[in-house]
Scaffold this active site. Sequence first.
Site, PDB file in Angstrom:
ATOM      1  N   ASP A  30       0.842  -1.199   0.000  1.00 48.40           N
ATOM      2  CA  ASP A  30       0.000   0.000   0.000  1.00 48.40           C
ATOM      3  C   ASP A  30       0.877   1.249   0.000  1.00 48.40           C
ATOM      4  OD1 ASP A  30      -2.197   1.879   1.060  1.00 48.40           O
ATOM      5  OD2 ASP A  30      -3.257  -0.008   0.956  1.00 48.40           O
ATOM      6  N   HIS A  62      -3.575   5.844   3.843  1.00 43.48           N
ATOM      7  CA  HIS A  62      -4.319   4.667   3.403  1.00 43.48           C
ATOM      8  C   HIS A  62      -3.722   3.366   3.941  1.00 43.48           C
ATOM      9  CE1 HIS A  62      -6.080   1.739   0.541  1.00 43.48           C
ATOM     10  NE2 HIS A  62      -7.080   2.596   0.479  1.00 43.48           N
ATOM     11  N   SER A  82     -11.708  -1.408   0.040  1.00 48.12           N
ATOM     12  CA  SER A  82     -10.388  -1.618   0.659  1.00 48.12           C
ATOM     13  C   SER A  82     -10.545  -2.117   2.079  1.00 48.12           C
ATOM     14  CB  SER A  82      -9.624  -0.301   0.781  1.00 48.12           C
ATOM     15  OG  SER A  82      -9.441   0.294  -0.429  1.00 48.12           O
TER      16      SER A  82
HETATM   17  C1  LIG Z   1      -6.472  -4.600   0.912  1.00 47.23           C
HETATM   18  O1  LIG Z   1      -6.734  -4.667  -0.427  1.00 47.23           O
HETATM   19  C2  LIG Z   1      -7.627  -3.687  -0.900  1.00 47.23           C
HETATM   20  C3  LIG Z   1      -7.733  -3.695  -2.383  1.00 47.23           C
HETATM   21  O2  LIG Z   1      -7.321  -4.743  -3.020  1.00 47.23           O
HETATM   22  C4  LIG Z   1      -7.158  -2.363  -0.587  1.00 47.23           C
HETATM   23  O3  LIG Z   1      -8.041  -1.420  -1.093  1.00 47.23           O
HETATM   24  C5  LIG Z   1      -6.930  -2.228   0.864  1.00 47.23           C
HETATM   25  O4  LIG Z   1      -6.377  -1.007   1.082  1.00 47.23           O
HETATM   26  C6  LIG Z   1      -5.968  -3.261   1.281  1.00 47.23           C
HETATM   27  N1  LIG Z   1      -5.770  -3.289   2.679  1.00 47.23           N
HETATM   28  C7  LIG Z   1      -4.569  -3.275   3.191  1.00 47.23           C
HETATM   29  C8  LIG Z   1      -4.501  -3.683   4.588  1.00 47.23           C
HETATM   30  O5  LIG Z   1      -3.594  -2.991   2.542  1.00 47.23           O
END
Ligand SMILES: *[C@@H]1O[C@H](CO)[C@@H](O)[C@H](O)[C@H]1NC(C)=O
Length: 401
Positions: A159, A190, A345
Amino acid sequence: MLFSAFALLGLLPATFAAPSTGPLDTRAPLIQARSPSKTLSGKYIVKLKDGSTDASLSKALGKLKAGHVYNAGGFKGFAATLDTTSLEAIRNLPEVEYVEEDAVLSVTPDQTFKVAPRATTTQANAPWNLARISSHANGAGFYRYDTSAGQGTCSYIIDTGIYLAHPQFGGNAVWGANFADTSNTDANGHGTAMAGVVGAIVLGVAKKTKLVAVKVFDASGSGTTSGVIAGMNFVVTDKATRGCPNGTTANLSIGGAYSVSVNNAATNLVNSGVHVGVAAGSSNTNLANTSPASAPLVCTAGASNSADQVASFSNYGPGLDIYAPGVNIQVLWLGTGTNTISGTSLSAAHITGLGAYLYPLTGPIGGAAMCNYIKSIATVGVLTGVPSGTNNLLAYNGIVP
Ligand SMILES: *[C@@H]1O[C@H](CO)[C@@H](O)[C@H](O)[C@H]1NC(C)=O
Ligand SMILES: *[C@@H]1O[C@H](CO)[C@@H](O)[C@H](O)[C@H]1NC(C)=O
């Protein structure tokens, strides 16, 4: 007579089927980045055929200066800037499976409803989303979980990075790698939010999992296909070094158009034994047109709200494995505070966290098997507004009431 019968059945011998216009194009296919992804001009991802050796990888690389070299499990290849001549030369190598244009990707956009730090809540008065995944009936108000809580597992957050110093991680978050820029922190929020849903002390699903930051998106939430693939491949090789015998999960926040390279890298990650939670996407469309949500082995999550309604923004389709809470979810934010956000997400983060939570109970059963297990223990048929052709399954942690 005989020939026309063959022709009708499509059984003409190969010599008759050869095109009359010229020799067959034997070059590896050049795949264009799909709309709405913005192509990175002159940059390409080169994937070698399955079973290619390290020697053929070196040969294909030749004197090229690669941005990334991929050599993890079943995904061998590289990303590089290629001029017309080298592109042609690469496409003519017999060991090359395909060449795909590199493109700009971004994190799945989430709607932010409130950006104010809040006091965290106790587990007795758990956030609705945690309560929802530990009870078949809605409105329980508490989050009940096995005390193993993901102990001995690793969860890779692919991320914008993780703000490691957030007190709610209790030292359980570490830095893994950075394929986005040179700043080893989360300057967007995020990734920290997602990591918190997976494993924060109060707000997390698997409170004892080790969170590993793999940064593929910068402060603006922007990254590249080639960087995201590098992040996934990093997990394949890095997980052996982290001391997480009970299992490995990963979460991908990509809001990109369909990409064969992204899907292949995600599939390779699952086949290496990692449970991969992926967002269905938040644009109310069939997820078949997005990656990696459409990769068959990842665990693709759609969003539901506290009234057990499917969120209006949630993508859908036969490729959706399960729904999980994704509306008005309290998350960690940069600094020491929290925030309340919505999006698939968040649902993906619940599914990633649920895998980490379940691994100590199931044993390290692998990636695809964990997704199937999560589906097998789900709460069935309680959601309203599920589009036809999509599974009516809501995430559940398997606690016996
Ligand atoms: C998990 O995956 C989704 C999209 O595939 C994403 O939007 C979300 O941010 C992710 N969560 C983490 C913990 O990275
Ligand atoms: C793995 O899970 C088991 C069962 O919950 C637990 O007893 C063990 O301590 C975990 N392993 C590690 C290294 O934390």
